[in-house]
Design a protein around this motif. Structure first.
Motif, PDB file in Angstrom:
ATOM      1  N   ILE B  71      -2.666  67.849  61.052  1.00  0.00           N
ATOM      2  CA  ILE B  71      -3.734  67.002  61.572  1.00  0.00           C
ATOM      3  C   ILE B  71      -3.119  65.690  62.056  1.00  0.00           C
ATOM      4  O   ILE B  71      -2.540  64.936  61.273  1.00  0.00           O
ATOM      5  CB  ILE B  71      -4.787  66.710  60.474  1.00  0.00           C
ATOM      6  CG1 ILE B  71      -5.287  68.012  59.814  1.00  0.00           C
ATOM      7  CG2 ILE B  71      -5.938  65.872  61.033  1.00  0.00           C
ATOM      8  CD1 ILE B  71      -5.972  68.994  60.713  1.00  0.00           C
ATOM      9  N   PHE B  72      -3.263  65.421  63.347  1.00  0.00           N
ATOM     10  CA  PHE B  72      -2.641  64.243  63.953  1.00  0.00           C
ATOM     11  C   PHE B  72      -3.658  63.419  64.731  1.00  0.00           C
ATOM     12  O   PHE B  72      -3.300  62.541  65.511  1.00  0.00           O
ATOM     13  CB  PHE B  72      -1.502  64.682  64.895  1.00  0.00           C
ATOM     14  CG  PHE B  72      -0.186  64.054  64.556  1.00  0.00           C
ATOM     15  CD1 PHE B  72      -0.027  62.670  64.670  1.00  0.00           C
ATOM     16  CD2 PHE B  72       0.879  64.808  64.110  1.00  0.00           C
ATOM     17  CE1 PHE B  72       1.186  62.077  64.355  1.00  0.00           C
ATOM     18  CE2 PHE B  72       2.094  64.221  63.797  1.00  0.00           C
ATOM     19  CZ  PHE B  72       2.245  62.861  63.910  1.00  0.00           C
ATOM     20  N   VAL B  73      -4.955  63.734  64.567  1.00  0.00           N
ATOM     21  CA  VAL B  73      -5.981  63.016  65.339  1.00  0.00           C
ATOM     22  C   VAL B  73      -6.245  61.657  64.708  1.00  0.00           C
ATOM     23  O   VAL B  73      -5.926  61.436  63.540  1.00  0.00           O
ATOM     24  CB  VAL B  73      -7.300  63.830  65.410  1.00  0.00           C
ATOM     25  CG1 VAL B  73      -7.090  65.137  66.156  1.00  0.00           C
ATOM     26  CG2 VAL B  73      -7.848  64.102  64.011  1.00  0.00           C
ATOM     27  N   PRO B  74      -6.817  60.695  65.455  1.00  0.00           N
ATOM     28  CA  PRO B  74      -7.130  59.373  64.890  1.00  0.00           C
ATOM     29  C   PRO B  74      -8.068  59.461  63.673  1.00  0.00           C
ATOM     30  O   PRO B  74      -8.807  60.440  63.518  1.00  0.00           O
ATOM     31  CB  PRO B  74      -7.814  58.656  66.051  1.00  0.00           C
ATOM     32  CG  PRO B  74      -7.312  59.336  67.281  1.00  0.00           C
ATOM     33  CD  PRO B  74      -7.113  60.769  66.889  1.00  0.00           C
ATOM     34  N   ALA B  75      -8.024  58.399  62.843  1.00  0.00           N
ATOM     35  CA  ALA B  75      -8.709  58.406  61.544  1.00  0.00           C
ATOM     36  C   ALA B  75     -10.188  58.772  61.632  1.00  0.00           C
ATOM     37  O   ALA B  75     -10.709  59.490  60.791  1.00  0.00           O
ATOM     38  CB  ALA B  75      -8.542  57.045  60.875  1.00  0.00           C
ATOM     39  N   ARG B  76     -10.862  58.292  62.677  1.00  0.00           N
ATOM     40  CA  ARG B  76     -12.310  58.527  62.718  1.00  0.00           C
ATOM     41  C   ARG B  76     -12.656  60.006  62.963  1.00  0.00           C
ATOM     42  O   ARG B  76     -13.769  60.430  62.706  1.00  0.00           O
ATOM     43  CB  ARG B  76     -12.985  57.626  63.761  1.00  0.00           C
ATOM     44  CG  ARG B  76     -12.536  57.887  65.181  1.00  0.00           C
ATOM     45  CD  ARG B  76     -13.347  57.025  66.138  1.00  0.00           C
ATOM     46  NE  ARG B  76     -12.970  55.617  66.040  1.00  0.00           N
ATOM     47  CZ  ARG B  76     -13.695  54.621  66.529  1.00  0.00           C
ATOM     48  NH1 ARG B  76     -14.841  54.865  67.124  1.00  0.00           N
ATOM     49  NH2 ARG B  76     -13.269  53.384  66.445  1.00  0.00           N
ATOM     50  N   PHE B  77     -11.706  60.783  63.457  1.00  0.00           N
ATOM     51  CA  PHE B  77     -11.953  62.205  63.708  1.00  0.00           C
ATOM     52  C   PHE B  77     -11.276  63.120  62.673  1.00  0.00           C
ATOM     53  O   PHE B  77     -11.420  64.334  62.738  1.00  0.00           O
ATOM     54  CB  PHE B  77     -11.429  62.605  65.096  1.00  0.00           C
ATOM     55  CG  PHE B  77     -11.881  61.698  66.202  1.00  0.00           C
ATOM     56  CD1 PHE B  77     -13.249  61.529  66.455  1.00  0.00           C
ATOM     57  CD2 PHE B  77     -10.969  61.005  66.982  1.00  0.00           C
ATOM     58  CE1 PHE B  77     -13.675  60.680  67.467  1.00  0.00           C
ATOM     59  CE2 PHE B  77     -11.392  60.158  67.993  1.00  0.00           C
ATOM     60  CZ  PHE B  77     -12.753  59.993  68.247  1.00  0.00           C
TER      61      PHE B  77
END
Lengths: 391, 291
Positions: B71-77
């Motif tokens: 998982i490398f997506v930004p924190a909010r996602f």
């Protein structure tokens, strides 16, 4: 982010937590105007993020304008265990029949919110838990289910609250949980939660901690922060997006990665020194970021020597070395630097520092060796004005 | 053998098309990790240097047989992305993303707990490296070589520091696992130590903890009852002042809980040798394994 009492109450008010009327004041005149609007008697309360305000003389009952003037004047500017008072909360005085305690805390070990209720309010709750565990009712809430009305009844009956207030106390707990969940809080604590002689339930104090990581979904949280009480270096670091914590010692610390920086503080203490700060420059720190960090570290007048302890993973040590050379040229430090760089491109980094041949910059090969060296240099610097010579 | 990632890893990456995501994924592939897919909603059908991109994790799994997600997506996602991976049947989820809200982590933990077939490592962690086999995350693999020391840590750079000192003395690693510095990690010390205990290649376990929470104390209890292999410990943050968050969201001494000395005492009480500096940790490990 820990909130001042009155800002915590602003948050709780949105969830219909029952509160007494009040107003913020930063001057004696504002305190007086607030008291006139609310009606006497009022309570004048120091706004600082530390417990024991009452014992320190930071909370006073005022029956009239003269008393408000006297108490507001005395409390504003007061120092309560290292916290200067810049603001007051003027609140309608509340008659108290009983003092309870209520809290919702983020229980990391149980991986669930923990709701607590006790009829022993106004005391230190850790003391209550230790001395009279039966007087503290606790309940873990499944975060996927949320707080249900029966949770409130169960806690109220188990804590032994007066029978006629079981329902309103349960309802109060539901509002506190709603605020905890809705605002991404990690703590909502009411001590005391009071029962008035006419059997109303009121949150007389409020201690609220919000999760900074959730700020993106709560734009209004930015207004709840109060920079006035913050340390000047911590404010400067926050403006530059650095992770910095001010400490009491005289050795400035620069490192990358929270764990390695914590470890660096410990190793310096182990070598007999006292760190002046925690500073995590993060991964991939570039030259400008390093100069910005060094500026923050050196702006603390207590700093007598600075230790750079970097392990290059993603971060390249030669970048860090270049950053140190640039920062040195820019800031012309008067205190010695000890530099220990290990990991990616460490050989080039050491060469770069050797070529720059900066006076008062000492390279060390190991973490333990670097700690011993910086402690020695800080001691030498605290004696006369002259810095230690390189060996 | 190794744990969590290895020769049978088939990796799907959420956030592959981002700058950081593509940089580290390609690094992982160069190391030898079998990267089979990326996921970015709306970019299905594209590819990143030959790695096919899908719109959903479910579609990526169906097409490629992916069994591990990074998982490398930004924190909010990120919480959403972790739950999507679980829903798609991924067994091992490794979340690198930093800064996920604590309440999101709480919900994710409680959802995953109901599924015994899934393991989350992280978030806010450097990932998992099994030297010579696979690297999933941002651990700089050049400092590590295959061997018999299993490392589990709440900190990235501190892991590299300790691992590098071991490597210089000639030791290698079975796997290096970063469990992350957040208050609600998907995997605890206990979870990872249990995997190392069962791994025939691992002969010594190094656990690097820090202040905050009670995961180290829980590990001590578990080690006393279930672990036959030697364990060497380290705790960072002994001199941190109470009430201050030291970089990691989870590294805070609150009231009487989370202090470093209590963790050292708990570990030493069950026979774990605890180094006072990272260098000492490496020295103790070498003594136990015999140089």
């Amino acid at each position: 982010m820990d909130l001042l009492e009155y800002k915590g109450k602003q948050v709780l008010k949105r969830y219909e937590v029952p509160l007494s009327a009040g107003a913020q004041a930063a001057t004696v005149d504002e305190a007086l105007a607030a008291a006139e609007a609310i009606g006497y008697p009022v309570v004048v309360k120091a706004q600082v993020k530390i417990g024991g305000r009452g014992k320190a003389g930071g909370i006073k009952l005022a029956a009239d304008a003269d008393a408000v003037r006297e108490h507001a004047g005395a409390i504003l500017g007061m120092d309560i265990r290292g916290h200067a008072v810049h603001e007051l909360w003027i609140e309608q005085a509340t008659d108290i029949a009983s003092e309870y305690y209520a809290a919702v805390v983020f229980d990391r070990s149980a991986k669930a919110p923990l709701v607590m209720l006790s009829t022993q309010g106004g005391m230190d709750i850790e003391q209550v838990a230790a001395e009279r565990p039966d007087a503290l009712a606790t309940l873990h809430v499944d975060p996927l289910v949320g707080f249900q009305p029966f949770h409130g009844r169960r806690l109220a009956f188990e804590a032994g609250v007066d029978a006629d207030v079981v329902r309103p106390v349960g309802a109060m707990l539901a509002t506190l949980y709603a605020a905890f969940e809705g605002e991404d809080a990690t703590l909502v604590e009411i001590n005391p939660l009071v029962i008035t002689p006419d059997r109303r339930v009121i949150a007389l104090d409020a201690k609220v901690t919000l999760d900074d990581n959730a700020a993106f979904r709560h734009p209004h949280h930015a207004e709840l922060d109060d920079a006035s009480g913050a340390d000047p270096q911590e404010r400067m670091a926050a403006e530059r997006g650095l992770t910095y914590v001010k400490l009491d010692g005289d050795i400035g610390i620069f490192g990358n990665g929270a764990g390695l920086v914590m470890s660096t503080l410990d190793v310096v203490a182990h070598a007999g020194g006292a760190p002046a700060n925690f500073l995590d420059a993060g991964g991939g720190a570039k030259a400008e970021a390093i100069a910005a960090s060094v500026e923050v570290i050196l702006s603390n007048p207590n700093v007598r020597a600075v230790l750079f302890n970097v392990f290059g993973g993603i971060t390249r040590c030669d970048e860090v070395a270049r950053g140190i050379v640039d920062a040195y040229a820019l800031l012309q430090p008067t205190v010695p630097f000890v530099v220990r760089l290990d990991g990616t491109n460490d050989v080039q980094a050491r060469q770069l520092l050797a070529d720059a041949d900066l006076p008062n910059v000492h390279a060390e090969a190991t973490m333990d060796g670097a700690a011993a060296r910086v402690v020695e240099l800080a001691r030498a610097g605290s004696g006369s004005g002259s810095a230690g010579s390189s060996a | 053998m190794s744990i969590l990632v290895g020769d049978d890893t088939r990796l799907v990456v959420t956030g592959l098309t981002g700058r950081e995501g593509s940089y580290h994924t390609l690094n992982n592939r160069r190391y030898g990790t079998n990267v089979v897919a990326g996921v970015t909603p709306g970019k299905g059908g594209q590819d990143v240097e030959g790695i096919p991109v899908f719109n959903t994790i479910r579609a990526a799994v169906a097409a490629t047989g992916a069994n591990t997600a990074m998982i490398f997506v930004p924190a909010r996602f990120a919480a959403d992305s972790i739950l999507e991976a679980e829903d798609a049947g991924i067994a091992t989820i490794i979340a690198i993303t930093e800064g996920i809200p604590a309440h999101d982590e709480l919900k994710v933990f409680n959802v995953l707990q109901r599924n015994p077939d899934v393991r989350l490592v992280g978030p806010n962690c450097p990932g998992v490296l099994s030297p010579g086999k696979a690297n999933v995350g941002i651990i700089p693999a050049q400092f590590f070589k295959p061997g018999n020391v299993g490392v589990v840590s709440r900190s990235g750079t501190l892991t590299y520091q300790i691992g590098n000192e071991l490597a210089r003395s000639g030791f290698g690693n079975s796997s290096i696992v970063g469990i992350g510095g957040d208050p609600v990690p998907g995997s605890s010390f206990v979870d990872i130590i249990a995997l190392f205990e069962a791994d025939p290649e691992t002969e010594l376990i190094v656990m690097s903890g820090e202040i905050g929470g009670s995961a180290e104390e829980e590990a001590a209890t578990y080690i006393a009852e279930h672990v036959s292999k030697p364990v060497v410990g380290y705790i960072a943050g002994l001199t941190a002042p109470p009430g201050k968050t030291m970089g990691h969201a989870g590294a805070i001494v609150s009231g009487s809980s989370g202090g470093g000395q209590a963790k050292i005492d708990a570990l030493e009480a069950v026979g774990v040798r605890v180094g006072r500096t990272p260098t000492q940790v490496a020295q103790i490990a070498m003594e136990i394994l015999g140089t």
